[in-house]
Design a protein around this motif. Structure first.
Motif, mmCIF file in Angstrom:
data_model
loop_
_atom_site.group_PDB
_atom_site.id
_atom_site.type_symbol
_atom_site.label_atom_id
_atom_site.label_comp_id
_atom_site.label_asym_id
_atom_site.label_seq_id
_atom_site.Cartn_x
_atom_site.Cartn_y
_atom_site.Cartn_z
ATOM 1 N N VAL A 1 0.884 -1.380 -0.126
ATOM 2 C CA VAL A 1 0.032 0.137 0.020
ATOM 3 C C VAL A 1 0.984 1.500 0.120
ATOM 4 N N ALA A 2 1.961 1.248 0.787
ATOM 5 C CA ALA A 2 2.853 2.413 0.788
ATOM 6 C C ALA A 2 3.447 2.667 -0.573
ATOM 7 N N GLU A 3 3.891 1.525 -1.324
ATOM 8 C CA GLU A 3 4.596 1.670 -2.585
ATOM 9 C C GLU A 3 3.509 2.330 -3.292
ATOM 10 N N MET A 4 2.233 1.863 -3.460
ATOM 11 C CA MET A 4 1.384 2.322 -4.473
ATOM 12 C C MET A 4 1.242 3.589 -4.048
ATOM 13 N N ALA A 5 1.486 4.085 -2.862
ATOM 14 C CA ALA A 5 1.291 5.680 -2.785
ATOM 15 C C ALA A 5 2.558 6.576 -3.053
ATOM 16 N N GLY A 6 3.582 5.800 -3.494
ATOM 17 C CA GLY A 6 4.803 6.505 -3.854
ATOM 18 C C GLY A 6 5.964 6.436 -2.721
ATOM 19 N N LEU A 7 5.399 5.644 -1.467
ATOM 20 C CA LEU A 7 6.585 5.779 -0.474
ATOM 21 C C LEU A 7 7.373 4.545 -0.589
ATOM 22 N N LYS A 8 8.600 4.588 -0.391
ATOM 23 C CA LYS A 8 9.695 3.453 -0.696
ATOM 24 C C LYS A 8 9.709 2.704 0.548
ATOM 25 N N SER A 9 8.818 1.538 0.529
ATOM 26 C CA SER A 9 8.878 0.733 1.868
ATOM 27 C C SER A 9 9.191 -0.570 1.761
ATOM 28 N N LYS A 10 9.475 -1.204 0.459
ATOM 29 C CA LYS A 10 10.026 -2.555 0.125
ATOM 30 C C LYS A 10 11.349 -2.489 0.963
ATOM 31 N N ILE B 1 11.836 3.054 7.725
ATOM 32 C CA ILE B 1 11.921 3.456 6.140
ATOM 33 C C ILE B 1 12.113 5.234 6.309
ATOM 34 N N GLU B 2 12.621 5.438 5.233
ATOM 35 C CA GLU B 2 12.982 6.875 5.256
ATOM 36 C C GLU B 2 11.600 8.034 5.472
ATOM 37 N N LYS B 3 10.701 7.551 4.739
ATOM 38 C CA LYS B 3 9.539 8.788 4.772
ATOM 39 C C LYS B 3 8.160 7.739 5.367
ATOM 40 N N THR B 4 7.443 8.293 6.379
ATOM 41 C CA THR B 4 6.218 7.547 6.944
ATOM 42 C C THR B 4 5.048 8.446 6.584
ATOM 43 N N ILE C 1 -0.188 7.717 5.656
ATOM 44 C CA ILE C 1 0.363 7.644 6.753
ATOM 45 C C ILE C 1 0.898 5.947 6.713
ATOM 46 N N VAL C 2 2.250 5.707 7.039
ATOM 47 C CA VAL C 2 2.720 4.274 7.173
ATOM 48 C C VAL C 2 3.148 3.923 8.509
ATOM 49 N N VAL C 3 2.663 2.648 9.173
ATOM 50 C CA VAL C 3 2.711 2.445 10.628
ATOM 51 C C VAL C 3 3.173 0.922 10.514
ATOM 52 N N GLY C 4 3.859 0.552 11.626
ATOM 53 C CA GLY C 4 4.270 -0.649 12.173
ATOM 54 C C GLY C 4 5.478 -1.236 11.143
ATOM 55 N N ASP C 5 5.219 -2.709 11.024
ATOM 56 C CA ASP C 5 6.382 -3.535 10.175
ATOM 57 C C ASP C 5 6.368 -2.574 8.695
ATOM 58 N N ALA C 6 5.247 -2.380 8.265
ATOM 59 C CA ALA C 6 5.390 -1.465 7.028
ATOM 60 C C ALA C 6 6.133 -0.279 6.906
ATOM 61 N N ALA C 7 6.568 0.375 8.332
ATOM 62 C CA ALA C 7 7.133 1.517 8.300
ATOM 63 C C ALA C 7 8.810 1.200 9.025
#
Length: 392
Positions: free
Chosen positions: A162-171, A267-270, A276-282
């Protein structure tokens, strides 16, 4: 179910009903935001992918309840490759081992009771920014639906798409994800039914093995970062390892669990506009211990509160949502980065160096003074000198 997701509009859509997501939805709803919690599994709390230890849930106003608490934990034993045992008590070692299948569902029910709507067996397959938030495209039982959300909270775990879909680098980089395997076993002979056990060394390369009391059973598992052998193979070897002195000889598994722990730091940006990115995703998980439930719950609480505030102020831009990132970083960032530094050192140590560190520790500790231990250990293992700059 369909009326919840078919052309519906929400202030906040939380993706992922783990502890972080349920806490985020709870505080968003409690503070007046119209909130939907989406879970891809058909049952919240399944599958379980962790050792189920939760420090001090009382910090979140949650009363430990026998329906989900299996053991009260008062500390832990650190076991070096040479068999030396160091007892650590207090602080983060004081807490509970829970039944995650029940605990996670309890948190979701708690959120629903303050107004959150919950959609299970629903997978987010895409996000499209619409100028006022996101169109959240959800697949449910073979059909796709569009939900409008002013804010999306991505709490969808280590895989976070989901974060990747929004353009945030979370992989996550594969070499920074611990592969974990665990049996829940019965007939385990514990050192103490109120103490966790942690085993270090070649038993579990670049990680550790554990035995956690869980009422009538125990969680026996490990996490590794290794290309040559699977985590389950290491686990099966650990069960028969001489260091356990046959304590698992009569034990038998009643459940198998596996998963990944992202131990490479946050990750660099949450945050970004409407996300907003939370938990293991962040990456909000201890790089040193791999424990993330407490951090997810705490950061999820902050995310929900900030999201609701932004909805009230009719401002869901990154400039407003950055309050969440500032809050969690102020509380946890320095600790996570220090733990990341120590983790990177520990992963390089030989068994001889690990034994030297253990021998430099007192048999009982309430606080781990890393610098003091390192100075003492270097006498027995001069090779540790090369890490002093990183430690000090």
């Amino acid at each position: 179910m369909r009326e919840l997701i078919n052309n519906a509009e929400y202030d906040v859509v939380v993706v992922g009903a783990g502890p972080g997501g349920s806490m985020a939805s709870y505080y968003a709803s409690k503070n007046g935001a119209k909130t939907l919690l989406i879970e891809k599994s058909q049952e919240i709390g399944e599958p379980v992918r962790c050792a189920e230890a939760v420090p001090k849930m009382e910090d979140f106003g949650i009363t430990p309840d026998p329906q989900f608490v299996r053991s009260h934990i008062k500390g832990g034993y650190l076991v070096a490759p040479n068999g030396k045992i160091i007892e650590v008590s207090g602080g983060k070692t004081d807490g509970y081992v829970v039944e995650r299948k029940i605990f996670d569902k309890y948190l979701a029910v708690r959120s629903a009771r303050v107004g959150t709507k919950v959609a299970v067996k629903s997978r987010v397959v895409d996000l499209e920014h619409n100028g006022n938030g996101y169109d959240v495209i959800v697949s449910h039982l073979g059909e796709e639906y569009i939900i409008k959300a002013k804010i999306v909270i991505a709490a969808d775990g280590v895989e976070s798409s989901v974060a990747e879909m929004a353009g945030l680098k979370s992989k996550k980089i594969p070499t920074q994800v611990c592969s974990c395997a665990e049996y829940e076993m019965t007939n385990v002979k514990l050192l103490d039914n109120e103490m966790m056990e942690f085993y270090f060394g070649d038993i579990s390369p670049k990680g550790y093995a554990w035995i956690f009391p869980k009422g009538d059973t125990a969680n026996v598992g490990l996490g590794v970062i290794d290309k040559h052998k699977k985590a389950i193979d290491y686990l099966n070897e650990f069960i028969e390892h001489p260091i356990l002195e046959g304590r698992l000889k009569d034990a038998t598994p009643i459940e198998f669990k596996c998963g990944g722990a992202p131990v490479g730091g946050p990750i660099e940006k949450t945050v970004d506009d409407n996300i907003i990115v939370v938990g293991d995703a962040a990456g909000q998980i201890s790089p040193l211990s791999g424990g993330g439930i407490y951090l997810s719950m705490s950061c999820g609480s902050m995310a929900g509160e900030v999201a609701a505030k932004c909805i009230k102020n009719n401002n869901c831009s990154v400039d407003a949502l950055i309050e969440y990132e500032n809050k969690w970083k102020e509380k946890y960032y320095d600790t996570l980065m220090t733990e990341l530094r120590y983790k990177n050192i520990l992963q390089k140590l030989t068994e001889k160096e690990l034994n030297a560190l253990a021998d430099a520790m007192d048999d009982k500790l309430e606080e781990v003074d890393v610098k003091k231990i390192a100075f003492k250990a270097v006498k027995n293992a001069p090779s540790l000198l090369k890490y002093f700059k990183e430690i000090i």
